[in-house]
Structures are given as C-alpha cells and as structure tokens.
Motif scaffolding. Structure first.
Motif, PDB file in Angstrom:
ATOM      1  N   ARG A  35      70.177 -22.360 -56.854  1.00  0.00           N
ATOM      2  CA  ARG A  35      70.835 -23.189 -57.867  1.00  0.00           C
ATOM      3  C   ARG A  35      72.145 -22.496 -58.211  1.00  0.00           C
ATOM      4  NH1 ARG A  35      66.855 -23.920 -62.895  1.00  0.00           N
ATOM      5  NH2 ARG A  35      65.007 -23.154 -61.847  1.00  0.00           N
ATOM      6  N   LYS A 150      92.500  -6.499 -59.006  1.00  0.00           N
ATOM      7  CA  LYS A 150      92.110  -6.274 -60.399  1.00  0.00           C
ATOM      8  C   LYS A 150      92.787  -5.057 -61.010  1.00  0.00           C
ATOM      9  CE  LYS A 150      89.513  -9.917 -60.237  1.00  0.00           C
ATOM     10  NZ  LYS A 150      90.199 -11.196 -60.574  1.00  0.00           N
ATOM     11  N   SER A 151      93.462  -4.265 -60.212  1.00  0.00           N
ATOM     12  CA  SER A 151      94.126  -3.088 -60.786  1.00  0.00           C
ATOM     13  C   SER A 151      95.556  -3.385 -61.240  1.00  0.00           C
ATOM     14  CB  SER A 151      94.131  -1.942 -59.769  1.00  0.00           C
ATOM     15  OG  SER A 151      95.065  -2.201 -58.739  1.00  0.00           O
ATOM     16  N   TRP A 156      95.453  -8.935 -64.076  1.00  0.00           N
ATOM     17  CA  TRP A 156      94.704  -8.854 -65.339  1.00  0.00           C
ATOM     18  C   TRP A 156      95.152  -9.959 -66.290  1.00  0.00           C
ATOM     19  CZ3 TRP A 156      96.707  -6.392 -70.092  1.00  0.00           C
ATOM     20  CH2 TRP A 156      95.788  -6.457 -71.128  1.00  0.00           C
ATOM     21  N   VAL A 160      93.065 -13.133 -67.761  1.00  0.00           N
ATOM     22  CA  VAL A 160      92.836 -13.304 -69.194  1.00  0.00           C
ATOM     23  C   VAL A 160      93.402 -14.639 -69.680  1.00  0.00           C
ATOM     24  CG1 VAL A 160      93.474 -12.412 -71.474  1.00  0.00           C
ATOM     25  CG2 VAL A 160      92.769 -10.824 -69.671  1.00  0.00           C
TER      26      VAL A 160
ATOM     27  N   GLU B  48      75.205  -3.543 -56.477  1.00  0.00           N
ATOM     28  CA  GLU B  48      75.111  -4.856 -55.828  1.00  0.00           C
ATOM     29  C   GLU B  48      73.785  -4.950 -55.108  1.00  0.00           C
ATOM     30  OE1 GLU B  48      78.178  -6.996 -53.647  1.00  0.00           O
ATOM     31  OE2 GLU B  48      79.524  -5.357 -54.148  1.00  0.00           O
ATOM     32  N   TYR B  50      71.375  -7.124 -52.262  1.00  0.00           N
ATOM     33  CA  TYR B  50      71.326  -8.064 -51.142  1.00  0.00           C
ATOM     34  C   TYR B  50      69.851  -8.370 -50.920  1.00  0.00           C
ATOM     35  CZ  TYR B  50      71.257  -9.398 -46.185  1.00  0.00           C
ATOM     36  OH  TYR B  50      71.018 -10.036 -44.989  1.00  0.00           O
ATOM     37  N   LYS B 150      86.616  -7.724 -70.508  1.00  0.00           N
ATOM     38  CA  LYS B 150      87.638  -7.732 -69.453  1.00  0.00           C
ATOM     39  C   LYS B 150      88.971  -8.305 -69.918  1.00  0.00           C
ATOM     40  CE  LYS B 150      84.700  -5.857 -66.626  1.00  0.00           C
ATOM     41  NZ  LYS B 150      84.670  -4.376 -66.640  1.00  0.00           N
ATOM     42  N   SER B 151      89.006  -8.877 -71.105  1.00  0.00           N
ATOM     43  CA  SER B 151      90.269  -9.433 -71.577  1.00  0.00           C
ATOM     44  C   SER B 151      91.109  -8.419 -72.350  1.00  0.00           C
ATOM     45  CB  SER B 151      90.011 -10.663 -72.462  1.00  0.00           C
ATOM     46  OG  SER B 151      89.495 -10.269 -73.714  1.00  0.00           O
ATOM     47  N   THR B 152      90.581  -7.227 -72.598  1.00  0.00           N
ATOM     48  CA  THR B 152      91.354  -6.272 -73.405  1.00  0.00           C
ATOM     49  C   THR B 152      92.056  -5.243 -72.534  1.00  0.00           C
ATOM     50  OG1 THR B 152      89.597  -4.611 -73.717  1.00  0.00           O
ATOM     51  CG2 THR B 152      89.636  -6.468 -75.252  1.00  0.00           C
ATOM     52  N   TYR B 153      93.165  -4.757 -73.048  1.00  0.00           N
ATOM     53  CA  TYR B 153      93.966  -3.760 -72.337  1.00  0.00           C
ATOM     54  C   TYR B 153      93.174  -2.476 -72.104  1.00  0.00           C
ATOM     55  CZ  TYR B 153      97.758  -0.466 -71.422  1.00  0.00           C
ATOM     56  OH  TYR B 153      98.561   0.492 -70.853  1.00  0.00           O
ATOM     57  N   TRP B 156      90.713  -3.009 -69.293  1.00  0.00           N
ATOM     58  CA  TRP B 156      91.407  -3.096 -67.994  1.00  0.00           C
ATOM     59  C   TRP B 156      91.835  -1.710 -67.520  1.00  0.00           C
ATOM     60  CZ3 TRP B 156      97.113  -3.078 -67.410  1.00  0.00           C
ATOM     61  CH2 TRP B 156      97.496  -3.197 -66.083  1.00  0.00           C
ATOM     62  N   VAL B 160      90.626   0.413 -64.258  1.00  0.00           N
ATOM     63  CA  VAL B 160      91.572   0.818 -63.219  1.00  0.00           C
ATOM     64  C   VAL B 160      91.566   2.336 -63.045  1.00  0.00           C
ATOM     65  CG1 VAL B 160      94.011   0.923 -62.629  1.00  0.00           C
ATOM     66  CG2 VAL B 160      93.043  -1.201 -63.516  1.00  0.00           C
ATOM     67  N   ARG B 199      68.730 -16.880 -68.985  1.00  0.00           N
ATOM     68  CA  ARG B 199      69.694 -17.977 -68.900  1.00  0.00           C
ATOM     69  C   ARG B 199      69.065 -19.341 -68.713  1.00  0.00           C
ATOM     70  NH1 ARG B 199      73.734 -15.261 -64.575  1.00  0.00           N
ATOM     71  NH2 ARG B 199      71.721 -14.614 -63.779  1.00  0.00           N
ATOM     72  N   ASN B 200      67.805 -19.361 -68.357  1.00  0.00           N
ATOM     73  CA  ASN B 200      67.197 -20.648 -68.031  1.00  0.00           C
ATOM     74  C   ASN B 200      66.513 -21.278 -69.234  1.00  0.00           C
ATOM     75  OD1 ASN B 200      67.495 -20.922 -64.969  1.00  0.00           O
ATOM     76  ND2 ASN B 200      66.817 -18.805 -65.249  1.00  0.00           N
TER      77      ASN B 200
END
Lengths: 676, 676
Positions: A35, A150-151, A156, A160, B48, B50, B150-153, B156, B160, B199-200
């Motif tokens: 899904r 992403k760096s 970035w 955002v 990750e 698999y 991930k939206s903040t400096y 980020w 990096v 989540r379901n």
C-alpha cells in the motif's frame, strides 16, 4: 541467448554469462502486496511504500510445447500458480511474458544475475549518476528537484519552501530500461511505479507496482549494436530541421521590442542565429517564483504586437520563430471555458474539472485519453494556433505532472497513466506536425519522457538545471543526462545555456554562461535561456564580451553542421546518439567506462566541458586506440592518458581523432582570435 | 482479558474491546527475512532495511492443554510450523510467548487491533510527539539529533556537518512498550531493532528484527492503575536523596575558582542551592564542538586543586558536590592502559580494542558483558574514585553509543546488545551505590534508557536540547519526554535549564533561560547547565536580574519540597510519575488527551510552561472536574475551559486545585515581589 532448463527452474544466459537464474533455493521471482502513499506538490512527489507481503515464487513447473516454454510459478508446492511465465526465444535474447493469476498482487520483484564489476546505465535520463550501480533508482516522472543535494543551501531551502529539493534519482524522464556492461539490455513493460535496485553484488532487483506484461532481454556483440537494437525497438527521431544547423537559438522572453533588439545585436555581432525562441509569445503573469507564462496557447498581441507578420519577415532573413506550449490550460485563459464545456479536462472525485495548482495559478489538465480532447488540442491549438500561425517549433514543456488523484476518460487509473503521460504529450506534438507534413521543418523539444518517447519526441532538453556548477544540479549533470538517454535511443539532447533555475540568491554569473555555451556548441541544439528570473541573471547581451563569446561559439556550432548532419544519418539509420559515452567507441579501454563528465560528439570529437569555476586549464582523459588533436592548438596527443590543457574562454577542451575523415573541417574551426 | 477461540484463529479482548485478532483472512502475525544496513557516526545511525520476504502466518492450529493455549502458526496448509505461540492468561491480560522454528527468520510483525480515535503513548522517552498515533517510531537508542526538524537551519547544518540533525523519533531512550487509550499496555520483550507503526486506522503494527520471546498485554481500569502495573513490572526508582530537596543543582564547569565564586554569588543572592555539579571534575580537552570533558573518571587536581578537602567543607555548608562519568575511557587517560591490558574493552574484528571516535578524541568501550570488566569499573571507578571520594551523585552520561561492529565477551552480537547497553549502564551505577549502602543519599541521572532502566536509573534527564524554543529540540520537548517516560514508570525526570546544545550560531538568551528555570522549579530536579559552549551562552551569573530570577525559582522549588516528597511516596508505592499527563487524573475530559505542553505536577498542580519567545501572557487549558487557583494572583477559575493569564518572568502559569490538601503550601509560595 540460451535457456537452460533446471530441476524446477531455469537459467538464461547471454554471451556465456548468466542473466537470470531461477531455482527453489535461489529464486528470481517474488510477488506481494503493498500500500503506497504518494503525495504530489507541484510535480514533486513524496512516495512511501508499505509492503504487506513479499514471497518468493520458489516452485516452478515447466512445460515446453515446442513453440515456447511455459512456467507456472508458485509460492509453495500446494499453492495455486501465482504467475505464468512464457519464455519466447529471440535471435538475440528472450521475451519473458508474464500473466498474473492472483488479482490481489500489486508488487513484483525480479532478480537478474549481476557480477561484481558489472556496470549498468540507462534508467531514462539520469542527471546525477550515469553508471547506476551501487544505487537504486525509483522510476516515476516528476520534477527533477532544485539542488538535488541535501548538503546545499539551495536544496535545503527548496525542500523547506517548496518541497522541491529533490534527490539524485529524480528526473523528468525515467524509463524502466537499462543497459548492462554484459552487453545486454533489459526493458520492463510497465507504466506503473518501479524501482530498479543496483546495490547488490550478486543481483539486480527490479521492483514494479504491478505484475508487468513483459520483461525483454536482448544482447548484442557491441554497444553500438546494442543501441541500434534498443533504438529499433523504441523508435527513432526524425532528422533535425535544416534551419537548426544555422546557429544558436536565442531564448528571449520579454516581449517583441526586447526580442527584436537583442536579435539585431546578435546579428550585428556576427552571431550565427538559427531562430529566436520566445516562450512568452502567449503572454505572462507575475508570481513569487518570477515571471511565469500565461498558459493559454496562442499568440498574445499585447506582448508581441506584430508577431503575425513578423514571423515571415524573420524567416526571410533566415531566422525562425519558436514558441512554447504545455499540456495544461489556465483557468483564466480563453481556451479553458471551451475545453471545460466540452468535458476535455481530467476530473476530480466530484466529476468536476480537476484544478491543479502550478504555483500561484491554476489549470485544467487536458485529458489526452479522451480522443475528442486529444483531437481538439492537436487541431485547435498545436496546428491552428502554432504551426499554421508560423511557429517553426516550440518547447513542449511539462508532461510529468499528471496528478494521481484525477479521473481520466479511458478509465485507467491516473497512477498507471502518470508515467505514460509524457509519451502522450510527445505523440500529440509529433502528430500535429506530421499531419501538417512539416516533420522535416518544424521541431519541438521536451524534458519529460518515458518508454517510447523516442518514437515521437524530436529532441530532448535536459530540463531546469540550477544556474551554477553544482555537482547534482549544475552544468555537469546535463552530460550524464545526454549519455543515459542517448543509450536508450534518444539521439538528440541539449540544455539551457547557463541553466534555468535561479532561486534563494543563487544567480548565474558570466563564467557559468560562457562555460555552458562552450559545451552547447558541441550538442545538437545550441539554445540560450534567460532563466526564471531574467533580471537577476547575467545574459549574453549584458556585456559585449559575453556577446562576442556567444557569437564565437555559435560560429563553431554552425561550422560543424556538416559533421552534425552526418551524425544525424547515424541516428536515423542505427539510432546512435550524437553525444556518446567514451566506451561506445572504445570498448576495450576500461578507463572509458567510469567517465561521465566527458563525451564523444560522434565518433571523432572528444568533448571535456569545463564544469568548475575559476579554471584556466582542464585535465581530461583521452581514449586509447587513437591519437587526438587539440582543436585550438593543433597539438597531437596519444590516446590512453590523462592530459592537462589550457582552457581559456572560447577554447573548450575539445579534440578530434587524428585519423578522422573530417580533419579538414575540424582543423578549420573558427578561432576566437582577437576576442579575448 | 478474554481469549476467544475462532476457526483457525483466536481473538483477545480487554474491557470488551478487541486487542488482537488472528484468522486466515485477517492475520495478525507475519514473519520474514531482511538485510539491514546500519551506519553509525558518533551515535547517529543511518538505518535502512531491505525486506526479502514477508509472509502472513495465515494458518493456525490450536491446542489447549488446560494450562495454556498453544498455537502453531504456518504460512500455508502444507507448511512446517514457523512459530509456536503459547498464550498464558493473566488476571488482567495475557502473555503471548513465542518460539520460532525457523532460524532464518529475522523479521517479525504483529498487528494489534486499533480503533480510529484511539491514542497511544510511550515508546520510551519521546521528545516530539506524546501521542504516537499517526506516525511510526523506530526504537533504537541513539543520539536524539540536533534540531530534529528538517526545516530548520540548525538541523540542516547538523546533518551536513555531523550527520546529526535527527528526526522526530530519535531518542536516547526508546522502549518497545506502549500504553493505549483502550487502557491497556503492550510490551514486546526484545532488545533488537524495532519499529512500532501507529499510522493505520485499523491496526498497530509492531515490527521486530527477531522473533521476540514475548508480547505482554495487560489492562487496568484506570490509567493510574495501568501505570502502577507497568511500574511494578519494570521496577521502581529509589526515593530522591534528602539533600536534593534543598534547592537548585548548579552546573559549573570551568574549574574550582569559578565554581566557588559562582556558588558564593548564589548563596549571597539567597538562592536555595542543594549541590554544585562540576562535570569537569575529571578534566577537559578542547575540540571544535567546544570544551569537552576528559574521559578518565577520577578527580583531576589541576582543575580542582582542593577538591579532596573541599567536598566535605561544602557539605558542612549544606551543599553537595556532583560529578560526571560515562561508560567509555579515553585512550590518553590513566585507566585506559590497565583496562586494555586486562582485556576489559569491546574488541574489533581483529581482536584488538575497538576504538570509537567521539569527536576529535578516541575511547575504548568498557565491556560490561565481561563480569571482570564490570566489577573493575564498578569498584575501581564508580566506588573508589567517585563514591568513596565523596561525590553525592553524577551525570551518568551516554549509554546509547554501543557500536554495532564490536565484539563482546558474552558472545552476543552488538546489534542485540546495543539497546540493552543503557540498562547495563544504569545497573552498574545503581549497584555501585547500593553496595556502598548509599542508595538513599547518592544519586545519578541518565539520558539513555531501555526496557528495565526503571529498576536501576534513579533519575532521567532529557538529554541535550538545543538552546532555543524550537518545536522539536527546544524547551517544549522536555514536557513530552517527561510524560512519555513517566507513563512507562520513570517517576523522576528533569532537564538542563536553558538547554545544552549551542551550534551553528544558535545561542541561549536570557529569556529562554528564565522560562526554562520557571518550568524546572516544577520538576523533581532543578539543575542548570552552562551548555557545550559556556562563553557563547548566557548564564545565570552573567546578569544580576538573571541571578535574582533563578534564586526566586529555587526558593519556589525548595518551598514545594513537602509536596514533592509526597509525590515521591506515590512513586515508590504505585510508580505514579511526578509529572503527569492531564488525563491521568481527568480521564473523562477529552480535551486533556491532546495536550503535550502542559502537565500535572502531582495531582494538585497544573503547570503550563511558557515555551515561546516574546510572550507576556499565556493561554492554557484547565482540566474539568475541579476549580483551579492561579498560584501568583490567587484568582480562582472553573475547570474545563481555556484561559489566558499574565505570565511575567518569575510567575509561570501554574495553578493548584482549589480542593487540594496542600492549599496552604501553595498559597504561601515565595513571591517574586520586588525582583522585577
């Protein structure tokens, strides 16, 4: 290719190398259910999968009726057959035709045998990595991302602000086809989401979100032969229009006065100009991204008051006029009400026109699966408003944005049509031109693509690079794009000179523009672009030195026309791309296999674009098996070595084969003398 | 809890609600195989998976021997049993004991029945989201991330530069245990990597990278009872040491002169001080992250020349001295050669001491699975160098860094020991203290945790927040941390006043420090920290107003000591945490379930910390079923409503129940009069 039957399994071999092995203890076929969640924001997709079941089809029962081998595949001995695989032998390979017997299956994986040092290319038009080995590649047409790394700050901020940063695998043109250094290609016949995984040492695992109809495996003795077969399978492009060889296509997008003024400057500067390309021919609107086009595809007299007569006047002077279109119509345009009334748009769940946000303006998606809508868009817009009006070509933009939540006339789900949409878009453009009998004279260029786009799309362009030298979204990425798409039979590729996307303070400088123009002279179309924010980014007409530089490179391009035409013959006859990976002509030189920032321009020119800032020289590799002559100094070097050459502006690192039949042409390339 | 047998399946119910349903068409159990990649960089993991196979165990065969129900689970009718499930009924639930019959299985999924409006809490100490519903939570002890958004400096740049930005689920203290609003808890007995997916709509799916030994499901009539049972199961903390109630613990880390000078300033300012905490007692080193400690756990006389006599002198004045330790020893320290010679360190593939990079310096990992190493570290370091030396406590830092590629004495893989490591670290600290008979007087505080840490770890602290008000790494996150860990039986929680991590130009200002101190007065330990870069970040001793503010809040803390001690009784007797989600005492008030930025401090105080900059008032919710009195103005408000109150510095939004037995104590809270 050989098929070897095993106890409860089989093996396919090509050139003595195993390609696919299926046995109970080492299965190649897996099925399951999943899904997915797929969220689209302006052509950028956030995709997640939840696999509920994945099972190897360990149990195979083979039968051979003399014509073909048929294999029932089961999960366990007591199971019903889940799949039937019918293997049809070809002279150079095999078709694996698949039939699912379980309608709940929506995930499929197949493993092909890999070897440790094998390389793999293709996957459509790949911007970051030419050799796909060591990574996986989701295959889903989308925006390619801004920054794609992403760096970087640009990535970035793009993530955002616009969810648009992207990653190495995002592309306008994916294709479930790859070429292996084992000298075979594999194509999976599907338009569903796929993910080709080349991370494993022992196998390539190809994932598809359906049981695909066919897996095609074909081999050839050489890469040239392999590309020939790929190209014969997917289709070949028409030859370039004659006028295109005349010089650079100038992208100008600030109305008629601007266009004519800059054209005159170019001509006065002895620039070789084939056409002006005014994407704003249909009007503009202002947004926070910059000036955007008005998506209502017809001449807008306010912006180009005399365009109806101007086109013929320009043509008299040997300059063509190109425009722009895409498969959407804005809600505030003239065509929208007609199309909506006729039911020509894709619809939403409520049965109303599905409205898509393209960034501060809204559009309907013309439903090309509706034969009436297709015919209307082709005749009313592409033919009457564009070809008949006098356009010699256009950017056929977008194609990768079909939202997955719309309903289509043919009843097929938008998820299944999404990847097919670029093909439909290419087809309608090609047909519009062909029906007017103008295939040899009117062209179009697309960024989006998918399987089969080769047959229709006259020329690819590399999409919207950032206006910089960045590794994953700058100048160097269009080389990988040309090489990967070229191997799959897309002979003609080019890019926006100087890049396109200028966001978050990232702007084009003169050096980037020069380096990009130097590369573009050695591509099938040399074309400038003012970028998304013309006023913030340097243009060729901003500085006399830049004008002279572009004029010089345009004369180089025009000078090479006879050679480029000959490459067009090879493309038409054998599908050989104009821009070629080095190994295509140097199979025995292992160094050639790992290079993705140089290319052969036809068999005889080696191009090594300068893709870093601040360089006055450049180091590159010359393939073994030939001597190479530096185009600007005439110095001769033996192949099979790295060399460093001076690389001043106007003299990009380009070499010709000493034994070429075209040496006279190459020796007389226009020199930049006196310009710098 | 009821067990209902079905054809080829069964169902578990609690309070009339289905908890688990297993039948051929709706299976709850899945098994499979996967291959993970896990890369660690300084405690941050890139993971990750698999999954090669995942199959539902659709076929169940039940047998009931009178004592327990035994269920063989198969993938298909002809299959060997993959698992045997033995269900043992408990008075309030069931134990599901699992046995795998297939040694290749390394992935396991179980689905518990969910309802659409159900809420779920726990998962260890969760910083971003208290209610886990709608997200999935990987459970793997690690650095919690810097920025975590991930939206903040800051995030980020952390990603990096250090691969350290983190995400919402990263935590020093995960635990495969959750509490449902269906009034049951579920615990999975494993230390392997797990991922709980909420989540379901219809089910919770719990993934474990092994077949776990047991799944425990127990219910209770109320949340208070539920926490009681959880706490009885995992263990309870000792009471706080008596000296801790005396006031703030001052974190000072610039050597002896600095510590004594600032302590004197505090005492002169009428600050209630219980201890000074000098993490640099063992010395420091300089790195690009800032001044780091010297990881060789014993008094360093160069930095604290008279510490051997000073500790007793301070104690005479009613001020304790706290230190610092972690489970690593630096290669350039005095203990390293001994430990290496004795083979006390975890080893690498070559059988040598595994050297771990902690950021410009290297360490060995003391192998706590080696009984001799464990004993040596406990006696030689924790007891002789720390307790016997006179420390009244310490930060027992780290625990979440066990690299996954080391070899351990007990032969268990580091991947399986990784999550267990915080437990071993807690245990050795607790035992060292207990063996000296000092459990009532010497304490330690940890950020890392895992199942069972409740039994050993005296106090949690929330780890290394950024020095800001950010949503995912700032002040507000420690409330979620306290509430989630509290529900799992960790009664005592606190945080660094003003946060800790100051990177990439992000520095603490006076407002943040004040707001944090205001919250900390209503937590079991009030403790300051100078941050990783003391010179760049404001300290309480930098400005007279800040000193006065902290002194005021410390007097508030001390004033509440009788109440806090009573909360300690509840913790000891029933495991009820000191900081409590509002619904713990207001089960019928649905508004209370969605609040994660307020808490009850015991049953009678409602604390709503100001967690935004620039605020002079604050809006909060008062639980229904009581009237609430504002601590600073005495104004009485009915519960069950949002109210807005003035929130000047020194008067954080705190309310007491009008019907509390402690009204006299609350009415006489020290006022900040004249201070502001």
């Amino acid at each position: 290719m050989n098929i070897i039957l095993l106890d409860n399994g089989f093996r396919l071999e090509a050139n003595g190398q195993p390609l696919l092995h299926h046995s109970p203890d080492q299965p190649a076929f897996f099925v399951g259910t999943g899904r997915e969640t797929m969220d689209m924001y302006r052509g950028n997709f956030a995709i997640e999968d939840y696999v509920e079941a994945r099972t190897a089809l360990t149990h195979a029962r083979l039968s051979d009726d003399g014509n073909s081998i048929s294999i029932d595949l089961r999960r366990h001995p007591g199971d019903e057959p889940q799949l039937t695989l019918r293997v049809r032998e070809l002279a150079d390979g095999a078709e694996l035709n698949l039939e699912s017997h379980n309608s709940t299956l929506n995930r499929f994986w197949v493993r092909l045998t890999a070897s440790a040092d094998e390389k793999v290319w293709g996957g459509g038009e790949q911007m970051s990595y030419f050799n796909l080995r060591g990574r996986h590649f989701p295959l889903w047409t989308s925006e390619p991302g801004v920054g794609r790394d992403k760096s970087t700050y640009v990535t970035w901020q793009s993530d955002v602000v616009n969810k648009a940063g992207g990653d190495y695998y995002h592309t306008n043109y994916p294709q479930p086809t790859f070429v292996s250094s084992q000298r075979y290609f594999c194509h999976v016949d599907t338009t569903c989401y796929a993910d080709f995984d080349f991370r494993n040492a022992e196998f390539h695992e190809l994932q598809v979100w359906e049981v695909p109809a066919q897996i095609l495996l074909r081999s050839a003795p050489t890469y040239i032969d392999l590309v020939d077969r790929i190209s014969a399978h997917f289709g070949r492009q028409p030859r370039l229009p004659e006028w295109q060889y005349n010089g650079v296509v100038l992208g100008l997008k600030r109305g008629e006065v601007h266009a004519l003024e800059k054209l005159q400057l170019a001509l006065d500067s002895d620039m070789a100009v084939s056409a002006i390309w005014c994407e704003d021919w249909a009007g503009v609107r202002e947004t926070s991204f910059g000036t955007r086009l008005f998506w209502d595809w017809k001449w807008q007299p306010e912006r180009y008051p005399s365009l109806d007569s101007l086109i013929a006047e320009l043509q008299q002077k040997g300059v063509r006029f190109l425009g722009y279109a895409n498969p959407y119509l804005c809600v505030d345009g003239d065509f929208f009400p007609t199309a909506e009334q006729q039911g020509y748009f894709a619809t939403n769940d409520a049965g109303e026109t599905a409205i898509v946000d393209f960034g501060e303006f809204e559009c309907g998606v013309v439903d090309f699966t509706n034969p009436e809508a297709y015919q209307w868009f082709k005749e009313r817009i592409l033919q009457q408003e564009m070809i008949d009006f006098g356009l010699s070509g256009w950017m056929a933009d977008f194609g990768e944005y079909l939202p997955i939540d719309v309903h289509l006339h043919n009843g097929v789900s938008a998820r299944e049509e999404h990847n097919r949409w670029p093909l439909r878009w290419a087809q309608i453009n090609a047909e519009a031109i062909a029906e007017r009998g103008r295939t040899d004279d009117v062209t179009f260029f697309m960024r989006a693509g998918y399987t089969g786009v080769q047959r229709y799309c006259a020329q690819l362009w590399a999409g919207d690079q950032s206006v910089d030298f960045s590794r994953h979204d700058g100048l160097v990425t269009v080389i990988s794009a040309a090489l990967s798409s070229g191997l799959l039979g897309n002979a003609y590729h080019h890019s926006d000179i100087g890049g396109y996307t200028s966001l978050f303070g990232n702007t084009r400088d003169a050096e980037l523009f020069r380096r990009w123009a130097e590369m573009a002279a050695f591509t099938p179309m040399m074309r400038t672009h003012e970028s998304n924010r013309p006023a913030d980014n340097v243009q060729w007409f901003d500085e006399p030195e830049l004008t002279r530089h572009l004029a010089h490179m345009s004369r180089v391009y025009r000078h090479l026309a006879p050679y480029l035409k000959a490459l067009g013959d090879a493309a038409a006859e054998r599908g050989t791309p104009v821009q070629r990976p080095l190994f295509l002509h140097h199979e025995d030189d292992s160094r050639c296999y790992d290079i993705q920032d140089q290319y052969l321009y036809g068999p005889d020119l080696l191009v090594a674009p300068v893709h870093e800032a601040g360089r006055t020289d450049w180091t590159l590799y010359l393939p073994a098996g030939a001597d190479w002559v530096h185009c600007w100094t005439g110095e001769r070097h033996a192949g099979g070595q790295d060399i460093t050459v001076s690389a001043p502006f106007g003299q990009p690192p380009v070499f010709y084969r000493a034994d070429s039949a075209w040496t006279e042409l190459f020796r007389t390339l226009p020199q930049p003398e006196g310009l710098y």
